[in-house]
Design a protein around this motif. Structure first.
Motif, short mmCIF file in Angstrom:
data_model
loop_
_atom_site.label_atom_id
_atom_site.label_comp_id
_atom_site.label_asym_id
_atom_site.label_seq_id
_atom_site.Cartn_x
_atom_site.Cartn_y
_atom_site.Cartn_z
N GLY A 51 45.58 49.28 38.45
CA GLY A 51 46.13 48.14 37.73
C GLY A 51 46.70 47.09 38.67
O GLY A 51 46.53 45.89 38.46
N GLN A 52 47.35 47.55 39.73
CA GLN A 52 47.91 46.63 40.71
C GLN A 52 46.81 45.83 41.39
O GLN A 52 46.92 44.61 41.55
CB GLN A 52 48.70 47.41 41.75
N ILE A 54 43.78 45.18 40.30
CA ILE A 54 43.15 44.27 39.34
C ILE A 54 44.05 43.06 39.09
O ILE A 54 43.60 41.92 39.12
CB ILE A 54 42.81 44.99 38.04
N MET A 55 45.35 43.33 38.85
CA MET A 55 46.26 42.22 38.58
C MET A 55 46.38 41.29 39.78
O MET A 55 46.35 40.07 39.63
CB MET A 55 47.64 42.75 38.19
N ALA A 56 46.53 41.84 40.98
CA ALA A 56 46.74 41.01 42.16
C ALA A 56 45.44 40.36 42.63
O ALA A 56 45.42 39.18 42.99
CB ALA A 56 47.34 41.85 43.28
N LEU A 59 43.21 38.76 38.82
CA LEU A 59 43.96 37.87 37.93
C LEU A 59 45.01 37.04 38.66
O LEU A 59 45.62 36.17 38.08
CB LEU A 59 44.63 38.68 36.82
N ARG A 60 45.23 37.35 39.93
CA ARG A 60 46.20 36.65 40.77
C ARG A 60 47.60 36.63 40.14
O ARG A 60 48.27 35.63 40.12
CB ARG A 60 45.73 35.24 41.06
N ARG A 61 47.99 37.76 39.62
CA ARG A 61 49.32 37.92 39.02
C ARG A 61 50.05 39.03 39.76
O ARG A 61 49.47 40.04 40.12
CB ARG A 61 49.21 38.30 37.55
N ARG A 62 51.33 38.85 39.94
CA ARG A 62 52.18 39.89 40.55
C ARG A 62 53.05 40.46 39.44
O ARG A 62 53.74 39.74 38.74
CB ARG A 62 53.07 39.31 41.63
N VAL A 63 52.97 41.76 39.29
CA VAL A 63 53.77 42.46 38.29
C VAL A 63 54.72 43.39 39.05
O VAL A 63 54.27 44.14 39.93
CB VAL A 63 52.88 43.27 37.32
N ARG A 68 54.90 48.07 36.24
CA ARG A 68 53.59 48.73 36.32
C ARG A 68 53.73 50.21 36.03
O ARG A 68 52.92 50.80 35.31
CB ARG A 68 52.99 48.54 37.72
#
Length: 152
Positions: A51-52, A54-56, A59-63, A68
């Motif tokens: 998930g990290q 894919i997001m980073a 999608l260029r998102r930091r969660v 997470r």
């Protein structure tokens, strides 16, 4: 007159753990329990890391890491907290996880079939046909598995 069939619940993880301890010894039962726990933790870790990535990456998102971890671990804890029998929960989780396979296979076949992405290493027609057939077969088997699981 035949003997009654044992219920599905009596054949669960607890029964297996107890039977293993009875047949082989308490050390084997403990090793099974630890291995099962480690397997669950490893699976959750892989899910969190995927998930990290894919997001980073996509999608260029930091969660935040805590969010997470909660997002990947909370569903399992909620299911068990509702009182679902652990063996049934394990089976349902594996059915749910099997549905991730087509979401990896289909983009793999599509993306590796594009000459603009792959250049000279692009898939040939035979590879595309086999890949599409395998993805369709697995997707169909997943639908069958879901129907079998839900209808008993």
């Amino acid at each position: 007159m035949s003997a009654p069939e044992p219920s599905r619940r009596s054949e669960g993880l607890r029964a297996f753990h107890g039977g293993l301890g009875h047949l082989i010894g308490p050390g084997a039962a403990l090793a099974f329990a630890i291995a099962l726990l480690a397997s669950g933790l490893a699976s959750s870790s892989v899910g969190t890391y995927a998930g990290q990535v894919i997001m980073a990456g996509f999608l260029r998102r930091r969660v935040p890491i805590l969010a997470r971890r909660l997002a990947t671990m909370a569903p399992a804890f909620l299911i068990l907290a509702t009182g679902v029998e652990p063996t049934h929960a394990l089976i349902l989780s594996q059915v749910a996880l099997s549905f991730g396979i087509p979401f990896a296979l289909i983009p793999l076949v599509v993306l590796t079939s594009r000459r603009t992405l792959m250049g000279d290493l692009v898939n040939g027609r035979a590879t595309i046909a086999v890949g599409a057939a395998v993805a369709a077969l697995i997707s169909g088997l997943n639908v069958f598995l879901l129907a079998q699981t839900l209808t008993g």
